[in-house]
Design an enzyme around this catalytic site. Sequence first.
Site, PDB file in Angstrom:
ATOM      1  N   HIS A  60       0.822  -1.178  -0.208  1.00  8.74           N
ATOM      2  CA  HIS A  60       0.105   0.017  -0.115  1.00  8.74           C
ATOM      3  C   HIS A  60       0.756   1.305   0.036  1.00  8.74           C
ATOM      4  O   HIS A  60       0.290   2.325  -0.397  1.00  8.74           O
ATOM      5  CB  HIS A  60      -0.987  -0.046   1.109  1.00  8.74           C
ATOM      6  CG  HIS A  60      -0.399   0.106   2.521  1.00  8.74           C
ATOM      7  ND1 HIS A  60       0.530  -0.993   2.907  1.00  8.74           N
ATOM      8  CD2 HIS A  60      -0.281   1.131   3.357  1.00  8.74           C
ATOM      9  CE1 HIS A  60       0.946  -0.785   4.299  1.00  8.74           C
ATOM     10  NE2 HIS A  60       0.643   0.792   4.456  1.00  8.74           N
ATOM     11  N   LYS A  65       9.345  -2.768   3.430  1.00 14.78           N
ATOM     12  CA  LYS A  65      10.389  -2.926   4.537  1.00 14.78           C
ATOM     13  C   LYS A  65      10.569  -4.135   5.381  1.00 14.78           C
ATOM     14  O   LYS A  65       9.294  -4.511   5.871  1.00 14.78           O
ATOM     15  CB  LYS A  65      10.497  -1.578   5.079  1.00 14.78           C
ATOM     16  CG  LYS A  65      11.674  -1.227   6.005  1.00 14.78           C
ATOM     17  CD  LYS A  65      12.703  -0.656   5.133  1.00 14.78           C
ATOM     18  CE  LYS A  65      13.999  -0.496   6.064  1.00 14.78           C
ATOM     19  NZ  LYS A  65      14.808  -1.593   6.042  1.00 14.78           N
ATOM     20  N   LYS A  89       3.206  -3.089  11.963  1.00 10.43           N
ATOM     21  CA  LYS A  89       4.159  -2.167  12.879  1.00 10.43           C
ATOM     22  C   LYS A  89       4.441  -0.826  12.170  1.00 10.43           C
ATOM     23  O   LYS A  89       4.487   0.269  12.933  1.00 10.43           O
ATOM     24  CB  LYS A  89       5.582  -2.835  12.784  1.00 10.43           C
ATOM     25  CG  LYS A  89       6.437  -2.482  13.882  1.00 10.43           C
ATOM     26  CD  LYS A  89       7.746  -3.448  13.718  1.00 10.43           C
ATOM     27  CE  LYS A  89       7.479  -4.796  14.069  1.00 10.43           C
ATOM     28  NZ  LYS A  89       8.419  -5.795  14.012  1.00 10.43           N
ATOM     29  N   LYS A 101       9.445  -9.125   4.376  1.00 11.55           N
ATOM     30  CA  LYS A 101      10.612  -9.808   5.114  1.00 11.55           C
ATOM     31  C   LYS A 101      11.068 -10.987   4.345  1.00 11.55           C
ATOM     32  O   LYS A 101      10.441 -11.527   3.329  1.00 11.55           O
ATOM     33  CB  LYS A 101       9.655 -10.612   6.631  1.00 11.55           C
ATOM     34  CG  LYS A 101      10.808 -10.985   7.310  1.00 11.55           C
ATOM     35  CD  LYS A 101      10.812  -9.859   8.290  1.00 11.55           C
ATOM     36  CE  LYS A 101      11.854 -10.372   9.606  1.00 11.55           C
ATOM     37  NZ  LYS A 101      12.096  -9.344  10.530  1.00 11.55           N
ATOM     38  N   SER A 358      15.531   2.898  10.811  1.00 14.39           N
ATOM     39  CA  SER A 358      15.742   2.398   9.238  1.00 14.39           C
ATOM     40  C   SER A 358      15.189   3.566   8.303  1.00 14.39           C
ATOM     41  O   SER A 358      15.753   3.806   7.005  1.00 14.39           O
ATOM     42  CB  SER A 358      15.214   1.009   8.553  1.00 14.39           C
ATOM     43  OG  SER A 358      15.981   0.088   9.342  1.00 14.39           O
TER      44      SER A 358
HETATM   45  P1  NAD Z   1      20.205 -11.891  16.824  1.00  9.43           P
HETATM   46  O1  NAD Z   1      20.428 -12.862  15.973  1.00  9.43           O
HETATM   47  O2  NAD Z   1      21.084 -10.621  16.925  1.00  9.43           O
HETATM   48  O3  NAD Z   1      19.938 -12.250  18.353  1.00  9.43           O
HETATM   49  C1  NAD Z   1      19.063 -13.379  18.738  1.00  9.43           C
HETATM   50  C2  NAD Z   1      19.670 -13.980  19.893  1.00  9.43           C
HETATM   51  O4  NAD Z   1      18.726 -14.809  20.376  1.00  9.43           O
HETATM   52  C3  NAD Z   1      20.860 -14.750  19.517  1.00  9.43           C
HETATM   53  O5  NAD Z   1      22.152 -14.398  20.380  1.00  9.43           O
HETATM   54  C4  NAD Z   1      20.590 -16.376  19.773  1.00  9.43           C
HETATM   55  O6  NAD Z   1      21.496 -16.952  20.045  1.00  9.43           O
HETATM   56  C5  NAD Z   1      19.458 -16.164  20.679  1.00  9.43           C
HETATM   57  N1  NAD Z   1      18.240 -17.241  20.724  1.00  9.43           N
HETATM   58  C6  NAD Z   1      17.853 -17.907  19.767  1.00  9.43           C
HETATM   59  N2  NAD Z   1      17.073 -18.994  20.475  1.00  9.43           N
HETATM   60  C7  NAD Z   1      17.208 -18.657  21.590  1.00  9.43           C
HETATM   61  C8  NAD Z   1      16.435 -19.400  22.744  1.00  9.43           C
HETATM   62  N3  NAD Z   1      15.668 -20.403  22.528  1.00  9.43           N
HETATM   63  N4  NAD Z   1      16.742 -18.895  23.843  1.00  9.43           N
HETATM   64  C9  NAD Z   1      17.619 -17.927  24.232  1.00  9.43           C
HETATM   65  N5  NAD Z   1      18.222 -17.132  23.240  1.00  9.43           N
HETATM   66  C10 NAD Z   1      18.036 -17.752  21.877  1.00  9.43           C
HETATM   67  O7  NAD Z   1      18.788 -11.457  16.385  1.00  9.43           O
HETATM   68  P2  NAD Z   1      18.124  -9.758  16.737  1.00  9.43           P
HETATM   69  O8  NAD Z   1      18.060  -9.010  15.646  1.00  9.43           O
HETATM   70  O9  NAD Z   1      18.595  -9.402  18.034  1.00  9.43           O
HETATM   71  O10 NAD Z   1      16.520 -10.238  16.871  1.00  9.43           O
HETATM   72  C11 NAD Z   1      15.969 -10.752  17.887  1.00  9.43           C
HETATM   73  C12 NAD Z   1      14.435 -10.700  17.629  1.00  9.43           C
HETATM   74  O11 NAD Z   1      14.066  -9.451  17.477  1.00  9.43           O
HETATM   75  C13 NAD Z   1      13.792 -11.397  16.572  1.00  9.43           C
HETATM   76  O12 NAD Z   1      12.641 -11.694  16.776  1.00  9.43           O
HETATM   77  C14 NAD Z   1      13.683 -10.251  15.295  1.00  9.43           C
HETATM   78  O13 NAD Z   1      12.841 -10.502  14.358  1.00  9.43           O
HETATM   79  C15 NAD Z   1      13.379  -9.023  16.334  1.00  9.43           C
HETATM   80  N6  NAD Z   1      13.674  -7.780  15.802  1.00  9.43           N
HETATM   81  C16 NAD Z   1      14.708  -7.525  15.600  1.00  9.43           C
HETATM   82  C17 NAD Z   1      15.263  -6.094  14.816  1.00  9.43           C
HETATM   83  C18 NAD Z   1      16.731  -5.716  14.443  1.00  9.43           C
HETATM   84  O14 NAD Z   1      16.735  -4.475  14.412  1.00  9.43           O
HETATM   85  N7  NAD Z   1      17.620  -6.505  14.637  1.00  9.43           N
HETATM   86  C19 NAD Z   1      13.955  -5.285  14.790  1.00  9.43           C
HETATM   87  C20 NAD Z   1      12.766  -5.795  15.030  1.00  9.43           C
HETATM   88  C21 NAD Z   1      12.398  -6.658  15.656  1.00  9.43           C
END
Ligand code: NAD
Length: 466
Positions: A60, A65, A89, A101, A358
């Site tokens: 839309h 993103k 969001k 995504k 972003s």
């Molecule tokens: P990342 O890969 O940097 O970190 C995720 C961490 O979670 C890793 O260190 C991993 O080892 C750990 N992990 C995975 N499974 C696990 C479990 N069962 N128990 C404990 N730890 C576990 O990823 P991120 O960028 O920090 O993203 C984390 C969440 O936030 C995701 O759901 C992602 O979609 C969401 N998110 C991230 C961003 C961003 O800017 N990076 C923005 C919005 C949402």
Amino acid sequence: MSFKKNVNLHVTKSAKLLNFSNDLLEHMKSIHSLIKVNVGVVINDKIKNFTGWRAVHSEHILPTKGGMRYDDSVDQDDTEALASLMTYKCAIVNIPFGGSKGGLKINPKNYTEEQLRVITKAFATKLINKGFISPALNVPAPDVGTSEREMEWILETYKSLRPDDINYRGCVTGKPLHRGGIAGRTEATGRGIEEVIREIFRHPDLIKESKLKNELKNNDIVIQGFGNVGSNLAKHLYNRDKAKIIAVGERNGYLFNKNGIDINALNNFYKINKSIKNLKLGEFKDKPSELLELKCDILIPAALENAITVVNVDQIKCKLIIEAANGPISFEADQKLNEKGIMIMPDIYVNAGGVVVSYFEWVKDISHIRFGRVEKRFQEQKILEIIDLIDKKTNTKTDYDTIKNIVHGADEEDLAFSGLEDSMRNAFIEIYKVKKEIKGSFRESAYHVSLKKLRKFYTSDGFPKR
Ligand code: NAD
């Protein structure tokens, strides 16, 4: 139940309250376009096949993103669910992007940096050639398993395929500064989540409702996931709010210290060792799932989806859950937690800080100028003139150190964080107002805010008004 079904149950519930017709609701839930690619890369003299997806939930507004995930668990269903969360969001925080995504089914830990570079470039080439990455159409960012490194590789690929696109740097966000990234993007999601938590503590009625202790620093906090989001959130909570984080969990276990973990020491240790197992900072327990069941005030899942489901929901003993990760609570578990009176701040609002900054990065890239570049020194000069005027009128002389502390024109990071705080706080006010009106949960209210805004696009975009 699949992640996508969970998300769509929330959407359906809120859409009914807003009297959406069934056809509009079905259209809104559907994925507008989707690509599945298989990339063959030669690794150790053998062709290895990697499968990836990029889903566009809603066009839309363009560009769309959303993050790019590298994980063993990546599949089409989850990618579609995550794309739809991006649409909802962006609408909540008024960011003019559609939702998308992508992800690659891979365990990055099994490959060398050079192998990952080749795999990423091959994946990006396919997506670029099919119109699934471009500054005008679809802009990835880091997510689980990726970082500014992967964004730089995608950018290099795009630049080599589209050298005549003057806006090429806007084809990804979350890239390194020297490639057109923005100061503060890496920390933005964590910092935005901190703003959400701070906002809760500005509302005595919410503290009372959730039975939290009055001051943020007096509440015991547990964080699951010490990646980008979890570690940056912990850093800000610890340093700016003096928060007591009693446990931090990772895939292999969790670190516990009832007096609070020294997060700066943990961050330094983690950077070198890529592990949270540090017995000087706390007791390490190798049962990762137990972390979520710890008694605490604020529980923050910041890892992956479906952390809290019907399997463990009865064991949850906190007062407030902050959904830093996307989809950490299943639909059924969400209902149970609501019944138990545990307050939940939902993912579609809580972790929006990443896409907010972003957006600033993308605007910087297509406008070809750093925020603050033109006005910073002018602002400083004006502050100096005001100090000088006050000194003259009051017959005083402000000392040099005070002047040095006060005179500081906004640089890029200041502006990014200021815009981030504004977006998060405004959205909070909007959601909270609806919460009072509909007498629902924060999640229902957030979806309500989002769907109401989105409906305007769908109904004015060739669909009959409803
Ligand atoms: P990342 O890969 O940097 O970190 C995720 C961490 O979670 C890793 O260190 C991993 O080892 C750990 N992990 C995975 N499974 C696990 C479990 N069962 N128990 C404990 N730890 C576990 O990823 P991120 O960028 O920090 O993203 C984390 C969440 O936030 C995701 O759901 C992602 O979609 C969401 N998110 C991230 C961003 C961003 O800017 N990076 C923005 C919005 C949402």
